[in-house]
Enzyme design. Sequence first.
Site, PDB file in Angstrom:
ATOM      1  N   LYS A 277       0.830  -1.198   0.000  1.00  0.00           N
ATOM      2  CA  LYS A 277       0.000   0.000   0.000  1.00  0.00           C
ATOM      3  C   LYS A 277       0.876   1.265   0.000  1.00  0.00           C
ATOM      4  O   LYS A 277       2.052   1.243   0.371  1.00  0.00           O
ATOM      5  CB  LYS A 277      -0.937  -0.001   1.218  1.00  0.00           C
ATOM      6  CG  LYS A 277      -1.993  -1.117   1.185  1.00  0.00           C
ATOM      7  CD  LYS A 277      -3.042  -0.887   0.122  1.00  0.00           C
ATOM      8  CE  LYS A 277      -4.021  -2.055  -0.006  1.00  0.00           C
ATOM      9  NZ  LYS A 277      -4.945  -2.154   1.126  1.00  0.00           N
ATOM     10  N   ARG A 312      -2.999 -10.829   3.996  1.00  0.00           N
ATOM     11  CA  ARG A 312      -3.227 -10.886   2.540  1.00  0.00           C
ATOM     12  C   ARG A 312      -2.050 -10.187   1.877  1.00  0.00           C
ATOM     13  O   ARG A 312      -1.843  -8.981   2.078  1.00  0.00           O
ATOM     14  CB  ARG A 312      -4.550 -10.202   2.207  1.00  0.00           C
ATOM     15  CG  ARG A 312      -4.942 -10.227   0.743  1.00  0.00           C
ATOM     16  CD  ARG A 312      -6.305  -9.544   0.550  1.00  0.00           C
ATOM     17  NE  ARG A 312      -6.738  -9.590  -0.836  1.00  0.00           N
ATOM     18  CZ  ARG A 312      -6.438  -8.676  -1.759  1.00  0.00           C
ATOM     19  NH1 ARG A 312      -5.677  -7.637  -1.415  1.00  0.00           N
ATOM     20  NH2 ARG A 312      -6.877  -8.794  -2.999  1.00  0.00           N
TER      21      ARG A 312
END
Length: 333
Positions: A277, A312
């Site tokens: 991210k 994840r």
Amino acid sequence: MTRIYYRPIVSCDVARPESAMTLAGGWGWFSDVEVLRRGETPIVVPASQLPDSAAQSLVAPRPQHLHQPRIMGIVNTTPDSFSDGGLHAATDDAIAGGLAMALAGADILDIGGESTRPGAQTVAHGEEIARTAPVIAGLRAAGFSGVISVDTRKAVVAAAALEAGADLVNDVSGFTYDPELAGVAADAGVPVCVMHGPDDPATMQNDPRYDDVLLDVYDFLEERITALEARGIARDLIIADPGIGFGKTQNHNLTLLARLSLFHSLGVSVLLGASRKRFIGTIGNAPQARDRAPGSIAVAIAAFAQGVQIARVHDVGETAQALALWRASIGEI
């Protein structure tokens, strides 16, 4: 009356007090909790002071297969995902990529056919099915027997994926986008992952604001879990995801990560999806998403240290290696 929230202060240390409580039947334990109230300074109290209902939510064992940390490998069958768009856009490439992740240590494969990066546009149902169902069927035909998750907001896409061999539904909108999706999962009797996220990824990063991001996200997930139970999905089939990077600034993300263990109070398993991210690139000085594996692994291990059951990730092999060494270092192997 101001609502009280309880966050277990999780330890994985080999030296454990006799009075410590085991967190969710897993590898972590706690002997103190942080008491949180809106607008007030948190305080720390002994876990022995927990109300019975709060203690039960924290110590109740989660499903047996989640009593140790699990890795979910990301297989984006899209041309435009923020990190690996196009890498697995072709069906054969997606199948090969998923099988490689399984060999590298992925316990779960998450197959997604619609990018939910900031600014992404909604994909038509038929196109999303064409991107995901053949990959799921191909993975099963190739002998993958682990868990396959379909990453979708849409009931018809989930139904096609379940028919093709998927056995978990992962919805970034928290089952708010399509009112029929929960029913599809309930009828199939499969686990679901409910994430805190916006209905529209195209606008989710337009100045997101919260009264208290930690408690607002918690309340949203609690409400959605209650709604899913009302639709016939058992609590032990529900996984909660705070939605790092979805409608959140860097400060929001860091606030959630610092007190991630609060979400165990929901009484369900917890998943973290922070891989590659933007905030990892900002803090770790890695402008390109493909260069963010070290930072992503650091965040995943920090999450496991707070008792999170599933990470994840894009970089499965590297994460699996780090996890193996972390578990060995805390006496779990």
